[in-house]
Design an enzyme around this catalytic site. Structure first.
Site, PDB file in Angstrom:
ATOM      1  N   ASN A  11      23.158  48.654  32.618  1.00 19.05           N
ATOM      2  CA  ASN A  11      22.698  47.339  33.086  1.00 19.05           C
ATOM      3  C   ASN A  11      23.327  46.994  34.450  1.00 19.05           C
ATOM      4  O   ASN A  11      24.490  46.595  34.529  1.00 19.05           O
ATOM      5  CB  ASN A  11      23.075  46.297  32.017  1.00 19.05           C
ATOM      6  CG  ASN A  11      22.533  44.922  32.332  1.00 19.05           C
ATOM      7  OD1 ASN A  11      22.323  44.584  33.494  1.00 19.05           O
ATOM      8  ND2 ASN A  11      22.322  44.125  31.304  1.00 19.05           N
ATOM      9  N   GLU A  38      26.453  53.322  20.044  1.00 20.84           N
ATOM     10  CA  GLU A  38      26.560  51.909  19.666  1.00 20.84           C
ATOM     11  C   GLU A  38      26.413  51.787  18.166  1.00 20.84           C
ATOM     12  O   GLU A  38      25.357  52.088  17.618  1.00 20.84           O
ATOM     13  CB  GLU A  38      25.484  51.089  20.380  1.00 20.84           C
ATOM     14  CG  GLU A  38      25.951  50.598  21.715  1.00 20.84           C
ATOM     15  CD  GLU A  38      25.349  49.254  22.134  1.00 20.84           C
ATOM     16  OE1 GLU A  38      24.660  48.613  21.319  1.00 20.84           O
ATOM     17  OE2 GLU A  38      25.589  48.873  23.277  1.00 20.84           O
ATOM     18  N   ASP A  67      30.137  44.526  25.945  1.00 17.83           N
ATOM     19  CA  ASP A  67      29.066  44.154  25.036  1.00 17.83           C
ATOM     20  C   ASP A  67      28.976  42.640  25.005  1.00 17.83           C
ATOM     21  O   ASP A  67      29.994  41.951  24.989  1.00 17.83           O
ATOM     22  CB  ASP A  67      29.346  44.714  23.629  1.00 17.83           C
ATOM     23  CG  ASP A  67      28.045  45.001  22.927  1.00 17.83           C
ATOM     24  OD1 ASP A  67      27.321  45.898  23.374  1.00 17.83           O
ATOM     25  OD2 ASP A  67      27.716  44.294  21.951  1.00 17.83           O
ATOM     26  N   PHE A 143      19.572  37.728  34.834  1.00 21.25           N
ATOM     27  CA  PHE A 143      18.829  38.631  33.941  1.00 21.25           C
ATOM     28  C   PHE A 143      18.794  38.032  32.543  1.00 21.25           C
ATOM     29  O   PHE A 143      19.402  36.989  32.278  1.00 21.25           O
ATOM     30  CB  PHE A 143      19.473  40.026  33.937  1.00 21.25           C
ATOM     31  CG  PHE A 143      20.791  40.087  33.216  1.00 21.25           C
ATOM     32  CD1 PHE A 143      21.945  39.614  33.807  1.00 21.25           C
ATOM     33  CD2 PHE A 143      20.877  40.637  31.932  1.00 21.25           C
ATOM     34  CE1 PHE A 143      23.172  39.676  33.144  1.00 21.25           C
ATOM     35  CE2 PHE A 143      22.095  40.715  31.261  1.00 21.25           C
ATOM     36  CZ  PHE A 143      23.239  40.230  31.862  1.00 21.25           C
ATOM     37  N   ASP A 146      19.188  34.272  31.015  1.00 21.15           N
ATOM     38  CA  ASP A 146      19.672  33.330  32.039  1.00 21.15           C
ATOM     39  C   ASP A 146      18.734  32.129  32.277  1.00 21.15           C
ATOM     40  O   ASP A 146      19.221  31.001  32.405  1.00 21.15           O
ATOM     41  CB  ASP A 146      19.921  34.054  33.373  1.00 21.15           C
ATOM     42  CG  ASP A 146      21.259  34.776  33.380  1.00 21.15           C
ATOM     43  OD1 ASP A 146      22.100  34.498  32.506  1.00 21.15           O
ATOM     44  OD2 ASP A 146      21.464  35.619  34.269  1.00 21.15           O
ATOM     45  N   HIS A 171      30.551  33.764  30.430  1.00 24.25           N
ATOM     46  CA  HIS A 171      31.293  34.609  29.490  1.00 24.25           C
ATOM     47  C   HIS A 171      31.783  35.877  30.199  1.00 24.25           C
ATOM     48  O   HIS A 171      32.929  36.267  30.082  1.00 24.25           O
ATOM     49  CB  HIS A 171      30.371  34.947  28.319  1.00 24.25           C
ATOM     50  CG  HIS A 171      29.011  35.474  28.724  1.00 24.25           C
ATOM     51  ND1 HIS A 171      28.255  34.889  29.719  1.00 24.25           N
ATOM     52  CD2 HIS A 171      28.289  36.563  28.306  1.00 24.25           C
ATOM     53  CE1 HIS A 171      27.134  35.565  29.858  1.00 24.25           C
ATOM     54  NE2 HIS A 171      27.128  36.583  29.039  1.00 24.25           N
TER      55      HIS A 171
HETATM   56  P1  IMP Z   1      24.223  44.556  25.494  1.00 24.87           P
HETATM   57  O1  IMP Z   1      25.572  43.993  25.784  1.00 24.87           O
HETATM   58  O2  IMP Z   1      23.874  45.707  26.388  1.00 24.87           O
HETATM   59  O3  IMP Z   1      24.040  44.840  24.037  1.00 24.87           O
HETATM   60  O4  IMP Z   1      23.140  43.469  25.892  1.00 24.87           O
HETATM   61  C1  IMP Z   1      23.353  42.137  25.694  1.00 24.87           C
HETATM   62  C2  IMP Z   1      22.065  41.355  25.863  1.00 24.87           C
HETATM   63  O5  IMP Z   1      22.425  39.979  25.761  1.00 24.87           O
HETATM   64  C3  IMP Z   1      21.410  41.523  27.230  1.00 24.87           C
HETATM   65  O6  IMP Z   1      20.424  42.523  27.232  1.00 24.87           O
HETATM   66  C4  IMP Z   1      20.809  40.141  27.461  1.00 24.87           C
HETATM   67  O7  IMP Z   1      19.563  40.054  26.836  1.00 24.87           O
HETATM   68  C5  IMP Z   1      21.797  39.222  26.755  1.00 24.87           C
HETATM   69  N1  IMP Z   1      22.822  38.788  27.715  1.00 24.87           N
HETATM   70  C6  IMP Z   1      24.130  39.150  27.766  1.00 24.87           C
HETATM   71  N2  IMP Z   1      24.755  38.556  28.790  1.00 24.87           N
HETATM   72  C7  IMP Z   1      23.821  37.836  29.414  1.00 24.87           C
HETATM   73  C8  IMP Z   1      23.864  37.027  30.569  1.00 24.87           C
HETATM   74  O8  IMP Z   1      24.869  36.884  31.271  1.00 24.87           O
HETATM   75  N3  IMP Z   1      22.713  36.435  30.888  1.00 24.87           N
HETATM   76  C9  IMP Z   1      21.571  36.578  30.174  1.00 24.87           C
HETATM   77  N4  IMP Z   1      21.463  37.336  29.108  1.00 24.87           N
HETATM   78  C10 IMP Z   1      22.588  37.969  28.721  1.00 24.87           C
END
Ligand code: IMP
Length: 197
Positions: A11, A38, A67, A143, A146, A171
């Site tokens: 990401n 994961e 995560d 993204f 948001d 966060h």
């Molecule tokens: P992972 O940590 O790759 O499992 O993904 C976490 C998911 O939570 C992301 O794909 C977003 O959909 C959402 N997410 C996590 N942090 C953010 C952020 O800062 N803004 C918006 N969506 C978030």
């Protein structure tokens, strides 16, 4: 001297935000896409620790993973650890539909950063931000969720903020600031491990 750390992620938005914070601590990131394992768990912390250990095993160098997830009160914390899947499937409109007519719009974002210095020494840094799910999609920055998340005390969604403003509340900003502070005092732990290999 700038410290370069490996960040295992697919990401690039996470990388931009993490770098924005860590650059101020003299740390740069090198992104690598390792096929990290994961596990399925309700705990971001457990997922991050497991992923950090498996990423370390793949590269044998200090490495971080992150995560994160969105936890919505009225949905008992859903989508939480499943945020990425839920974003890809029902998306922003799906979440707004689930909350149609719901008065309690409280939500929180959480992020867990895990730094594996070696297979056994894994340090964890956490950050969260409380807020609300907006009634409509607003803004095109950032993204994921948001454009529908308004941090407490703000009138804009994260999607309407630039990276400086978002990371000052977010966060991720908080978790990576914790990592930056820790590395300021523990740089040797990472350098020594890196040199030993
Ligand atoms: P992972 O940590 O790759 O499992 O993904 C976490 C998911 O939570 C992301 O794909 C977003 O959909 C959402 N997410 C996590 N942090 C953010 C952020 O800062 N803004 C918006 N969506 C978030």
């Amino acid at each position: 001297m700038t410290l370069e750390l490996l960040f295992a992620t697919n990401n690039l938005n996470k990388v931009r935000e993490a770098e924005f914070v860590l650059n101020k601590f003299g740390i740069s990131l090198k992104t690598i896409t390792v096929s990290k394992i994961e596990i399925q768990s309700n705990s971001l912390r457990e997922i991050a620790i497991y992923a950090a250990r498996s990423a370390y095993r793949a590269v044998r160098r200090p490495i971080i993973v992150e995560d994160s997830g969105l936890f919505i009160d009225a949905l008992n914390g859903f989508p939480g650890p499943y945020s990425s899947y839920v974003y890809k499937t029902i998306g922003l409109n799906g979440i707004l539909k689930l909350l149609d007519g719901v008065l309690n719009r409280k939500a929180r974002f959480e992020a867990v950063v895990a730094l594996a210095v070696n297979e056994n020494d894994i340090y964890v840094f956490e950050g969260y931000v409380e807020g609300y799910i907006s009634s409509e999609i607003k803004g095109s920055s950032g993204f994921g969720f948001d454009p529908i998340f308004i941090p407490i005390g703000c009138s804009e969604t994260f999607g309407e903020m630039d990276i400086a403003k978002k990371t000052s509340y977010s966060h991720r900003g908080r978790a990576f600031r914790e990592l930056g502070i820790w590395l300021t005092n523990n740089r040797d732990k990472v350098l020594i491990q890196d040199k030993a290999l």
